[in-house]
Scaffold this motif. Structure first.
Motif, PDB file in Angstrom:
ATOM      1  N   SER A  32       8.473  10.761 -10.300  1.00 15.39           N
ATOM      2  CA  SER A  32       8.961  12.027  -9.903  1.00 15.39           C
ATOM      3  C   SER A  32      10.047  11.944  -8.998  1.00 15.39           C
ATOM      4  O   SER A  32      10.317  10.821  -8.240  1.00 15.39           O
ATOM      5  CB  SER A  32       7.887  13.330  -9.643  1.00 15.39           C
ATOM      6  OG  SER A  32       7.468  12.625  -8.186  1.00 15.39           O
ATOM      7  N   LEU A  33      10.881  13.125  -8.960  1.00 20.41           N
ATOM      8  CA  LEU A  33      12.012  13.227  -7.975  1.00 20.41           C
ATOM      9  C   LEU A  33      11.594  12.954  -6.465  1.00 20.41           C
ATOM     10  O   LEU A  33      11.995  12.111  -5.794  1.00 20.41           O
ATOM     11  CB  LEU A  33      12.800  14.321  -7.995  1.00 20.41           C
ATOM     12  CG  LEU A  33      14.003  14.702  -6.990  1.00 20.41           C
ATOM     13  CD1 LEU A  33      14.982  13.820  -7.185  1.00 20.41           C
ATOM     14  CD2 LEU A  33      14.616  16.203  -7.219  1.00 20.41           C
ATOM     15  N   GLY A  34      10.537  13.709  -6.198  1.00 13.66           N
ATOM     16  CA  GLY A  34       9.934  13.550  -4.910  1.00 13.66           C
ATOM     17  C   GLY A  34       9.461  12.125  -4.481  1.00 13.66           C
ATOM     18  O   GLY A  34       9.887  11.681  -3.335  1.00 13.66           O
ATOM     19  N   ALA A  35       8.853  11.274  -5.506  1.00 10.23           N
ATOM     20  CA  ALA A  35       8.603  10.092  -5.318  1.00 10.23           C
ATOM     21  C   ALA A  35       9.498   9.139  -4.854  1.00 10.23           C
ATOM     22  O   ALA A  35       9.618   8.407  -4.103  1.00 10.23           O
ATOM     23  CB  ALA A  35       7.405   9.722  -6.347  1.00 10.23           C
ATOM     24  N   CYS A  36      10.712   9.105  -6.011  1.00  9.51           N
ATOM     25  CA  CYS A  36      11.819   8.164  -5.706  1.00  9.51           C
ATOM     26  C   CYS A  36      12.376   8.727  -4.372  1.00  9.51           C
ATOM     27  O   CYS A  36      12.779   7.782  -3.791  1.00  9.51           O
ATOM     28  CB  CYS A  36      12.819   8.475  -6.970  1.00  9.51           C
ATOM     29  SG  CYS A  36      12.006   7.908  -8.412  1.00  9.51           S
TER      30      CYS A  36
ATOM     31  N   LEU B 208       0.735  -1.199   0.000  1.00 12.49           N
ATOM     32  CA  LEU B 208       0.090  -0.190  -0.098  1.00 12.49           C
ATOM     33  C   LEU B 208       0.880   1.273  -0.095  1.00 12.49           C
ATOM     34  O   LEU B 208       0.435   2.219  -0.586  1.00 12.49           O
ATOM     35  CB  LEU B 208      -0.928   0.055   1.139  1.00 12.49           C
ATOM     36  CG  LEU B 208      -1.871  -1.229   1.331  1.00 12.49           C
ATOM     37  CD1 LEU B 208      -2.839  -1.027   2.495  1.00 12.49           C
ATOM     38  CD2 LEU B 208      -3.131  -1.114   0.064  1.00 12.49           C
ATOM     39  N   ALA B 209       2.115   1.289   0.890  1.00 10.06           N
ATOM     40  CA  ALA B 209       2.898   2.544   0.814  1.00 10.06           C
ATOM     41  C   ALA B 209       3.540   2.743  -0.672  1.00 10.06           C
ATOM     42  O   ALA B 209       3.669   3.902  -1.301  1.00 10.06           O
ATOM     43  CB  ALA B 209       3.882   2.148   1.605  1.00 10.06           C
ATOM     44  N   ILE B 210       3.779   1.456  -1.319  1.00 13.88           N
ATOM     45  CA  ILE B 210       4.540   1.723  -2.684  1.00 13.88           C
ATOM     46  C   ILE B 210       3.476   2.156  -3.660  1.00 13.88           C
ATOM     47  O   ILE B 210       3.674   3.312  -4.414  1.00 13.88           O
ATOM     48  CB  ILE B 210       5.115   0.529  -3.383  1.00 13.88           C
ATOM     49  CG1 ILE B 210       6.236  -0.061  -2.280  1.00 13.88           C
ATOM     50  CG2 ILE B 210       5.444   0.377  -4.650  1.00 13.88           C
ATOM     51  CD1 ILE B 210       6.618  -1.387  -2.559  1.00 13.88           C
ATOM     52  N   VAL B 211       2.134   1.768  -3.493  1.00 11.63           N
ATOM     53  CA  VAL B 211       1.170   2.224  -4.472  1.00 11.63           C
ATOM     54  C   VAL B 211       0.937   3.835  -4.217  1.00 11.63           C
ATOM     55  O   VAL B 211       0.652   4.571  -5.018  1.00 11.63           O
ATOM     56  CB  VAL B 211      -0.103   1.464  -4.124  1.00 11.63           C
ATOM     57  CG1 VAL B 211      -1.233   1.989  -5.047  1.00 11.63           C
ATOM     58  CG2 VAL B 211      -0.022   0.039  -4.653  1.00 11.63           C
ATOM     59  N   SER B 212       0.607   3.963  -2.783  1.00  9.30           N
ATOM     60  CA  SER B 212       0.624   5.683  -2.669  1.00  9.30           C
ATOM     61  C   SER B 212       1.563   6.317  -3.136  1.00  9.30           C
ATOM     62  O   SER B 212       1.489   7.728  -3.414  1.00  9.30           O
ATOM     63  CB  SER B 212       0.106   5.803  -1.226  1.00  9.30           C
ATOM     64  OG  SER B 212       1.257   5.285  -0.060  1.00  9.30           O
ATOM     65  N   ILE B 213       2.810   6.029  -2.968  1.00  9.42           N
ATOM     66  CA  ILE B 213       4.089   6.694  -3.258  1.00  9.42           C
ATOM     67  C   ILE B 213       4.039   7.237  -4.738  1.00  9.42           C
ATOM     68  O   ILE B 213       4.107   8.448  -5.075  1.00  9.42           O
ATOM     69  CB  ILE B 213       5.276   6.189  -2.884  1.00  9.42           C
ATOM     70  CG1 ILE B 213       5.512   6.424  -1.239  1.00  9.42           C
ATOM     71  CG2 ILE B 213       6.478   6.981  -3.560  1.00  9.42           C
ATOM     72  CD1 ILE B 213       6.649   5.454  -0.906  1.00  9.42           C
ATOM     73  N   PHE B 214       3.914   6.275  -5.429  1.00 14.19           N
ATOM     74  CA  PHE B 214       3.864   6.225  -6.925  1.00 14.19           C
ATOM     75  C   PHE B 214       2.494   6.734  -7.759  1.00 14.19           C
ATOM     76  O   PHE B 214       2.172   6.498  -8.974  1.00 14.19           O
ATOM     77  CB  PHE B 214       4.516   5.051  -7.673  1.00 14.19           C
ATOM     78  CG  PHE B 214       5.876   5.096  -7.211  1.00 14.19           C
ATOM     79  CD1 PHE B 214       6.901   6.048  -7.540  1.00 14.19           C
ATOM     80  CD2 PHE B 214       6.239   3.792  -6.349  1.00 14.19           C
ATOM     81  CE1 PHE B 214       8.181   5.820  -7.319  1.00 14.19           C
ATOM     82  CE2 PHE B 214       7.551   3.732  -6.042  1.00 14.19           C
ATOM     83  CZ  PHE B 214       8.552   4.726  -6.377  1.00 14.19           C
TER      84      PHE B 214
END
Length: 408
Positions: free
Chosen positions: A267-271, A127-133
């Motif tokens: 995006s840079l912020g997501a990475c 869920l964390a990976i999905v929300s980040i990207f």
């Protein structure tokens, strides 16, 4: 007689003493000692001169034949002269390994708890990976939900101590804090002081006269679970800083999460958010397993289970992952800045964990909540992320540009 001259005693109690144990169990017990006629206990021979009995632990392996297994030892216990005795170190290892193997069964509480923790952990990670990207909007909504649940848990602990914080007002200001961090980032730092002032005015005119503790816990709940996590929204919204950006290797790795038509936003912020959170997970995992395997020295009395060896393992785990992230995201002097970044995450994450332990210890609760099976509450799972957020944001937006201007 000294400790090295003592032998050991192994006792098993069965839930069904009339039933004959399985052949495999009989074989294992014969290796330990003599099986009595009623299969009620297993004792080593020559149990004379027994002066002091010490029970080291109990394990709850359960099935048809056994109920509880106790691993015990005794002092001033004569050896069997007909057989060469084992050293005390060998005896301790033998007891620990045997009891651990017998307890790690499908129906044992240890196995069930571990399986529950793993399922919940991987689900939260997904869920964390999905929300980040998934973009800034989805990330802001998800983080706001986590902040609200965290504030509820904190204010619940405060009320357990007899305080009456302005929990509703704190939650409302916390939501406004995250919305402002997303929509108007330039004004994000104005919400906390203005909202805190309004909360103080509300407490002044409340029917029940507010105390210092009421005001303090109201502000702390807003600061700890509202203001500080809003820095993750600011970090996630970053688009361009210097020459930072995901390397092609990073893009290929992150694109492996694409499936069922979902197109992540790299995006840079997501990475940056992804690698920072992954470093925090590395610190938690490294500290847990290092502490379990090598932990001997207690780190602090606030959390007795934490050890110095576990803390060092956590620092190593976060540093290794941060070094990889710094290389893939093209940090300047990545081998230095990545190591500093990882050590900072490990140290500050540990401080956040200890702070949450202090809250729970003072409130007299083991976990802040029970919303996550096997992990406890939201604060139990996110305590390492709270204090880390502002430091990593300013590290990327202020310190890295300064390093580039001076040395590049």
């Amino acid at each position: 007689m000294t400790r090295n001259d003592s032998d050991c005693l192994f006792v098993c109690y069965y839930s069904n003493v009339s039933a004959d144990p399985k052949p495999r169990l009989r074989k294992d017990l014969l290796k330990l000692g003599h099986i009595s006629s009623n299969f009620h206990s297993v004792l080593f021979p020559n149990t004379k001169n027994l002066s002091r009995f010490t029970c080291n632990g109990a394990y709850g392996a359960q099935n048809l034949f056994w109920k509880n297994i106790y691993s015990c030892s005794c002092d001033n216990f004569s050896k069997n002269k007909s057989q060469p005795g084992k050293s005390s170190v060998e005896q301790n290892w033998f007891r620990a390994v045997k009891a651990y193997v017998l307890s790690f069964r499908k129906d044992a509480p240890v196995f069930q708890s571990l399986r529950q923790r793993l399922v919940a952990g991987f689900s939260l990670g997904f869920l964390a990976i999905v929300s980040i990207f998934a973009g800034d909007v989805i990330f802001t909504i998800a983080l706001t939900l986590i902040c609200v649940l965290g504030q509820l848990e904190y204010y619940r602990m405060a009320r357990a101590k007899g305080h009456l914080p302005a929990h509703r007002a704190g939650i409302i200001v916390g939501i406004l804090q995250n919305i402002t961090a997303y929509a108007f980032p330039a004004f994000a730092d104005t919400v906390f002081p203005i909202g805190g002032t309004l909360i103080c005015c509300y407490l002044l005119f409340r029917k029940r006269q507010a105390t210092i503790a009421d005001i303090s816990t109201s502000f702390m709940g807003l600061f700890y679970a509202g203001y500080l996590p809003s820095y993750w929204i600011r970090l996630h919204a970053l688009r361009k800083i210097l020459d930072l950006g995901p390397h092609s290797i990073t893009l290929r790795l992150l694109q492996s999460f694409s499936f069922l038509g979902w197109k992540p936003l790299f995006s840079l912020g997501a990475c940056l958010t992804f690698w920072t959170w992954l470093s925090i997970v590395g610190a938690d995992v490294g500290a847990y397993f290092t502490g379990k395997l090598f932990g001997r020295t207690m780190f602090i009395e606030i959390s007795p289970k934490k050890t110095v060896e576990g803390a060092l393992g956590g620092f190593l785990g976060s540093t290794c992952i941060s070094l990889l992230g710094a290389y893939l995201l093209r940090f300047p002097f990545w081998y230095i800045t990545g190591a500093v970044y990882g050590m900072m995450i490990g140290v500050v994450g540990l401080l956040g964990d200890l702070t949450a332990s202090l809250f729970k210890r003072d409130a007299g609760v083991k976990d802040s909540g029970n919303i996550i099976p096997g992990h406890g509450g939201i604060l139990d799972r996110t305590d390492s992320y709270v204090f880390t957020a502002p430091l990593v944001y300013y590290f990327v937006t202020i310190l890295l540009p300064v390093i580039v201007n001076i040395f590049v």
